[in-house]
Design a protein around this motif. Sequence first.
Motif, mmCIF file in Angstrom:
data_model
loop_
_atom_site.group_PDB
_atom_site.id
_atom_site.type_symbol
_atom_site.label_atom_id
_atom_site.label_comp_id
_atom_site.label_asym_id
_atom_site.label_seq_id
_atom_site.Cartn_x
_atom_site.Cartn_y
_atom_site.Cartn_z
ATOM 1 N N ASN A 153 71.810 -2.536 -8.137
ATOM 2 C CA ASN A 153 72.180 -1.192 -8.573
ATOM 3 C C ASN A 153 71.775 -0.942 -10.021
ATOM 4 O O ASN A 153 71.328 0.149 -10.356
ATOM 5 C CB ASN A 153 73.682 -0.956 -8.391
ATOM 6 N N GLN A 155 69.233 -2.358 -11.592
ATOM 7 C CA GLN A 155 67.778 -2.199 -11.600
ATOM 8 C C GLN A 155 67.380 -0.820 -11.087
ATOM 9 O O GLN A 155 66.473 -0.187 -11.625
ATOM 10 C CB GLN A 155 67.128 -3.289 -10.756
ATOM 11 N N ARG A 156 68.067 -0.352 -10.058
ATOM 12 C CA ARG A 156 67.781 0.985 -9.523
ATOM 13 C C ARG A 156 68.092 2.050 -10.573
ATOM 14 O O ARG A 156 67.294 2.971 -10.786
ATOM 15 C CB ARG A 156 68.594 1.232 -8.255
ATOM 16 N N ARG A 157 69.228 1.933 -11.265
ATOM 17 C CA ARG A 157 69.586 2.897 -12.312
ATOM 18 C C ARG A 157 68.557 2.872 -13.446
ATOM 19 O O ARG A 157 68.169 3.918 -13.956
ATOM 20 C CB ARG A 157 70.977 2.605 -12.873
ATOM 21 N N ASN A 158 68.120 1.672 -13.832
ATOM 22 C CA ASN A 158 67.124 1.553 -14.897
ATOM 23 C C ASN A 158 65.801 2.182 -14.481
ATOM 24 O O ASN A 158 65.152 2.860 -15.274
ATOM 25 C CB ASN A 158 66.912 0.091 -15.286
ATOM 26 N N ALA A 159 65.400 1.968 -13.231
ATOM 27 C CA ALA A 159 64.149 2.555 -12.735
ATOM 28 C C ALA A 159 64.257 4.079 -12.692
ATOM 29 O O ALA A 159 63.324 4.788 -13.074
ATOM 30 C CB ALA A 159 63.812 2.000 -11.355
ATOM 31 N N GLU A 160 65.390 4.597 -12.233
ATOM 32 C CA GLU A 160 65.592 6.041 -12.197
ATOM 33 C C GLU A 160 65.599 6.614 -13.611
ATOM 34 O O GLU A 160 65.041 7.682 -13.855
ATOM 35 C CB GLU A 160 66.895 6.385 -11.476
ATOM 36 N N ALA A 162 64.057 5.367 -16.220
ATOM 37 C CA ALA A 162 62.687 5.322 -16.729
ATOM 38 C C ALA A 162 61.864 6.465 -16.141
ATOM 39 O O ALA A 162 61.066 7.091 -16.842
ATOM 40 C CB ALA A 162 62.045 3.978 -16.400
ATOM 41 N N GLN A 163 62.063 6.755 -14.855
ATOM 42 C CA GLN A 163 61.326 7.850 -14.222
ATOM 43 C C GLN A 163 61.750 9.191 -14.822
ATOM 44 O O GLN A 163 60.915 10.043 -15.091
ATOM 45 C CB GLN A 163 61.561 7.862 -12.717
ATOM 46 N N ASN A 164 63.047 9.368 -15.030
ATOM 47 C CA ASN A 164 63.537 10.611 -15.617
ATOM 48 C C ASN A 164 63.030 10.764 -17.042
ATOM 49 O O ASN A 164 62.671 11.858 -17.458
ATOM 50 C CB ASN A 164 65.064 10.673 -15.583
#
Length: 176
Positions: A153, A155-160, A162-164
């Motif tokens: 979770n 890693q998913r938040r960090n990826a989101e 970074a995308q944002n």
Amino acid sequence: MSDTPTPPDANPQGGAPQDQPSLTVLAQYLKDLSFENPRAPGVYQSNAQPKIDVNVDVQGRALNTNQYEVELSVSARANRDNEEAMFVVEASYAGVFEITGVPREQLEMVMLVECPRLLFPFMRQIVADATRNGNFPPLMLEPIDFMSIYVANAQRRNAEGAQNGAAQNAAPEGQA
């Protein structure tokens, strides 16, 4: 008098050293339990194995200084051959924890990993008892690796994030 030196982090009055991480369970309780057996008694006339879907959620919130409520929720649904559910069990089991000496950046991890790890055996028993009391074999939840879930979770938040951030940086002026 003892010849053994006192460690520098020890409390000279005895007890636990100051600033050592501490996790204390102050209370545990069942917040919600629901068992549905919508096809009874016809559901007991077939021996076909059901497909069981299990969902787990963990939520935490601060109550006051150093005290937190952590709620472990489980939902399990048994279906057979695209029919209506054989059974549905939903439960929420919570605890109040006193957490001290934990750095602020690690508090979320303690709440979402260590606290549910302590609650899980009780939740497992509640779900097993509910399904057994519904005249089904006890549903024994498999052990859950809360640390892996927490890391995934994060890693998913960090990826989101970074995308944002990249999307905001790429936006034309005045539209970010």
